[in-house]
Design a protein around this motif. Structure first.
Motif, PDB file in Angstrom:
ATOM      1  N   CYS A   1     -21.233 -12.768  -6.481  1.00 30.44           N
ATOM      2  CA  CYS A   1     -22.452 -13.250  -6.793  1.00 30.44           C
ATOM      3  C   CYS A   1     -22.546 -14.480  -7.080  1.00 30.44           C
ATOM      4  CB  CYS A   1     -22.734 -12.446  -8.245  1.00 30.44           C
ATOM      5  SG  CYS A   1     -24.459 -12.736  -8.748  1.00 30.44           S
TER       6      CYS A   1
ATOM      7  N   ARG B   1     -23.805   0.035  -3.173  1.00 35.65           N
ATOM      8  CA  ARG B   1     -25.082  -0.916  -3.657  1.00 35.65           C
ATOM      9  C   ARG B   1     -24.097  -1.508  -4.730  1.00 35.65           C
ATOM     10  NH1 ARG B   1     -29.000   0.190  -8.328  1.00 35.65           N
ATOM     11  NH2 ARG B   1     -30.917  -1.160  -7.742  1.00 35.65           N
TER      12      ARG B   1
ATOM     13  N   GLN C   1     -28.057  -3.881  -1.674  1.00 31.65           N
ATOM     14  CA  GLN C   1     -27.879  -2.371  -1.098  1.00 31.65           C
ATOM     15  C   GLN C   1     -27.304  -2.834   0.477  1.00 31.65           C
ATOM     16  OE1 GLN C   1     -28.624   0.634  -2.332  1.00 31.65           O
ATOM     17  NE2 GLN C   1     -27.481   1.484  -0.163  1.00 31.65           N
TER      18      GLN C   1
ATOM     19  N   HIS D   1     -29.093  -6.975  -7.158  1.00 29.26           N
ATOM     20  CA  HIS D   1     -28.565  -5.805  -6.476  1.00 29.26           C
ATOM     21  C   HIS D   1     -28.255  -6.438  -4.957  1.00 29.26           C
ATOM     22  CE1 HIS D   1     -28.878  -3.411  -9.813  1.00 29.26           C
ATOM     23  NE2 HIS D   1     -30.378  -3.605  -9.795  1.00 29.26           N
TER      24      HIS D   1
ATOM     25  N   THR E   1     -30.600  -8.844 -13.455  1.00 33.66           N
ATOM     26  CA  THR E   1     -29.490  -8.196 -12.603  1.00 33.66           C
ATOM     27  C   THR E   1     -30.104  -8.393 -11.146  1.00 33.66           C
ATOM     28  OG1 THR E   1     -29.166  -6.597 -14.193  1.00 33.66           O
ATOM     29  CG2 THR E   1     -28.660  -6.071 -11.864  1.00 33.66           C
TER      30      THR E   1
ATOM     31  N   GLU F   1     -19.930  -8.742 -11.457  1.00 31.89           N
ATOM     32  CA  GLU F   1     -20.327  -7.947 -10.178  1.00 31.89           C
ATOM     33  C   GLU F   1     -19.782  -6.440 -10.616  1.00 31.89           C
ATOM     34  OE1 GLU F   1     -19.332 -11.845  -7.955  1.00 31.89           O
ATOM     35  OE2 GLU F   1     -18.405 -10.702  -9.746  1.00 31.89           O
TER      36      GLU F   1
ATOM     37  N   SER G   1     -24.205  -4.644  -7.913  1.00 31.77           N
ATOM     38  CA  SER G   1     -24.969  -5.264  -8.748  1.00 31.77           C
ATOM     39  C   SER G   1     -24.024  -6.467  -9.373  1.00 31.77           C
ATOM     40  CB  SER G   1     -25.207  -4.300  -9.778  1.00 31.77           C
ATOM     41  OG  SER G   1     -25.854  -2.936  -9.309  1.00 31.77           O
ATOM     42  N   CYS G   2     -25.079  -7.284  -9.743  1.00 34.78           N
ATOM     43  CA  CYS G   2     -24.738  -8.607 -10.460  1.00 34.78           C
ATOM     44  C   CYS G   2     -25.538  -8.686 -11.775  1.00 34.78           C
ATOM     45  CB  CYS G   2     -24.507  -9.722  -9.588  1.00 34.78           C
ATOM     46  SG  CYS G   2     -24.247 -11.393 -10.219  1.00 34.78           S
TER      47      CYS G   2
ATOM     48  N   ARG H   1     -33.895  -8.254  -7.007  1.00 33.69           N
ATOM     49  CA  ARG H   1     -33.566  -8.637  -8.289  1.00 33.69           C
ATOM     50  C   ARG H   1     -34.591  -7.955  -9.339  1.00 33.69           C
ATOM     51  NH1 ARG H   1     -34.091 -14.774  -8.168  1.00 33.69           N
ATOM     52  NH2 ARG H   1     -33.727 -14.586 -10.422  1.00 33.69           N
TER      53      ARG H   1
END
Length: 115
Positions: free
Chosen positions: A95, A19, A81, A79, A77, A6, A21-22, A71
């Motif tokens: 995640c 935001r 938001q 996300h 990845t 993450e 992300s993973c 995704r």
């Protein structure tokens, strides 16, 4: 084995945005159900949102409308938001990847909403 990393957490003022992300390590990422969970101090881990391999999404009641999960299967990845953040959104965000009996977690990223 799937490794999840993450990023994107941090400190933000109430009403702000972040935001998350993973990034997943496996190329079959597209088959997995991907989700975000969070855990605040002294509380149980709770579902924030998930997205299926068919891009169906589901949100926890407390974040619906304010958060959006998405995704990108070309980049393995997912996300999250987060808009209109509130102090009660403060937590470690994790995640999660699931496929059948396989269930993987990232190490978590801290989100702090404070003025």
């Amino acid at each position: 084995q799937v490794q999840l990393v993450e990023s994107g957490g941090g400190l933000v003022q109430p009403g702000g945005s972040l935001r998350l992300s993973c990034a997943a390590s496996r190329s079959i990422f597209s088959s997995y159900l991907m989700g975000w969970y969070r855990q605040a101090p002294g509380k149980q881990r709770e579902l924030v949102a998930f997205i299926t391999d068919g891009d169906t999404t589901h949100y926890g009641d407390s974040v619906r409308v304010r958060f959006t999960i998405s995704r990108d299967n070309t980049k393995n990845t997912v996300h999250l938001q987060m808009n209109s953040l509130k102090p009660e959104d403060t937590a470690v965000y994790y995640c999660n990847a699931r496929l059948g009996v396989m269930n993987y977690w990232g190490q978590g990223t801290q989100v702090t909403v404070s003025s």
